[in-house]
Write a protein that holds these residues in place. Structure first.
Motif, short mmCIF file in Angstrom:
data_model
loop_
_atom_site.label_atom_id
_atom_site.label_comp_id
_atom_site.label_asym_id
_atom_site.label_seq_id
_atom_site.Cartn_x
_atom_site.Cartn_y
_atom_site.Cartn_z
N VAL A 1 -0.42 13.68 -4.18
CA VAL A 1 -0.89 13.41 -2.83
C VAL A 1 -1.76 14.57 -2.34
N LYS B 1 -5.22 14.58 -4.21
CA LYS B 1 -6.07 13.47 -3.79
C LYS B 1 -6.57 13.67 -2.36
N CYS C 1 -0.59 5.62 0.24
CA CYS C 1 -1.29 5.24 -0.99
C CYS C 1 -2.59 4.51 -0.67
N LYS C 2 -2.50 3.56 0.25
CA LYS C 2 -3.69 2.78 0.61
C LYS C 2 -4.78 3.68 1.18
N LEU D 1 -4.71 5.16 -3.85
CA LEU D 1 -3.83 5.40 -4.99
C LEU D 1 -2.91 4.20 -5.17
N THR D 2 -2.41 4.03 -6.38
CA THR D 2 -1.35 3.05 -6.62
C THR D 2 -0.04 3.79 -6.81
N LEU D 3 1.06 3.06 -6.72
CA LEU D 3 2.36 3.69 -6.97
C LEU D 3 2.44 4.20 -8.39
N GLN E 1 0.16 5.67 -9.98
CA GLN E 1 -0.52 6.95 -10.06
C GLN E 1 0.28 8.09 -9.45
N ILE E 2 1.18 7.77 -8.52
CA ILE E 2 1.88 8.86 -7.84
C ILE E 2 3.29 9.10 -8.36
N LEU F 1 -0.38 -2.78 -5.25
CA LEU F 1 0.09 -1.44 -5.58
C LEU F 1 1.08 -1.43 -6.74
#
Length: 276
Positions: A7, A10, A50-51, A55-57, A59-60, A97
């Protein structure tokens, strides 16, 4: 890489401050604690973060994290609940996501959500396609809640297409599976109550008043026993419709109306107001 680090990196790449990221989502302190690995926000807030960060879940969270698998299951459950409760705001965005890496055992649930979204959008062929995929996943096991939900929605699709014979065929399968008990090993309370609500409404549309009353009363009994409020206003509304020419009509109509007010279901309350 840890969640907070993803997070942080990004956010910095997008030239956002912590306050920028937090705006209208949470407070700045939440972002600060997240990036310092001191906390994980609630999943609804995390989805919105994320939105905003694109990002998608996937990716995190680490692909090998058991916490990630639990989070994906939790997110799918919440998305499904939103779908059956007709809360369609951001539904497709939330689904995007997690849908790329859904576990095989969760594919039936994913296809159910997609089928409900398609059905509500009037995409009956797409809904049927996703329902067929559910039955491939469940092998049409009648003890699996997703098999029963797929047959239920199959019946609704047939009803929309004026194929009464096939709709009654599917509804009978569901009715036979639940007339004695709700013996599903993987069912959640809102799924059982959604099944009862939609089957009761279907029987009401088909003029099968006795079956409507029977299924709806079972749903109400289940809701009360398990301390749930899901669909209670719609249950009473279905009873009012099925008892329209009886002395119980006013009783069930009033129960539906005041329950809708209690749970702030304005759409149902306004519909009932328009009956007279």
């Amino acid at each position: 890489m840890l969640l907070g680090s993803v997070v942080y990196n990004k956010r910095r790449s997008l030239n956002l401050t912590q306050s920028d990221l937090a705006k209208d989502l949470c407070n700045q302190n939440t972002i600060s604690k997240l990036e310092k690995h001191n906390m994980t926000p609630q999943i609804e807030v995390l989805i919105k973060i994320c939105k905003r960060l694109d990002l998608t879940l996937d990716q995190i969270f680490s692909d090998f994290s058991s916490d990630y698998q639990r989070e994906k299951t939790y997110v799918l459950d919440n998305i499904e609940q939103d779908a059956v409760l007709d809360d369609t705001s951001d539904l497709e965005e939330k689904l995007a996501l997690v849908k790329k890496n859904v576990n095989k055992e969760d594919m039936a649930q994913l296809h159910l959500i997609e089928a409900i979204v398609d059905f509500r959008a009037g995409k009956l062929e797409d809904a049927s396609f996703n329902l067929d995929k559910i039955n491939l996943e469940t092998k049409m096991d009648n003890d699996n809640i997703y098999t029963m939900l797929s047959f239920l929605i199959k019946g609704k699709v047939c009803l929309e297409q004026d194929n009464i014979e096939m709709s009654e065929y599917y509804f009978k399968i569901v009715y036979d599976a639940i007339k004695e008990n709700f013996n599903f090993s993987n069912a959640k309370d809102f799924e059982i109550l959604y099944l009862c609500k939609e089957l009761g409404l279907a029987f009401a549309k088909l003029g099968k008043r006795e079956l409507t009353s029977q299924i709806i009363h079972r749903g109400i009994e289940y809701a009360k026993k398990n301390g749930r409020m899901y669909f209670l206003d719609e249950f009473y509304m279905s009873l009012a419709i099925s008892k329209h020419d009886s002395k119980n009509y006013e009783k069930y109509k009033n129960m539906a109306y005041y329950t809708a007010l209690a749970v702030q279901h304005d759409k149902i309350a306004k519909e009932i107001e328009g009956w007279d």
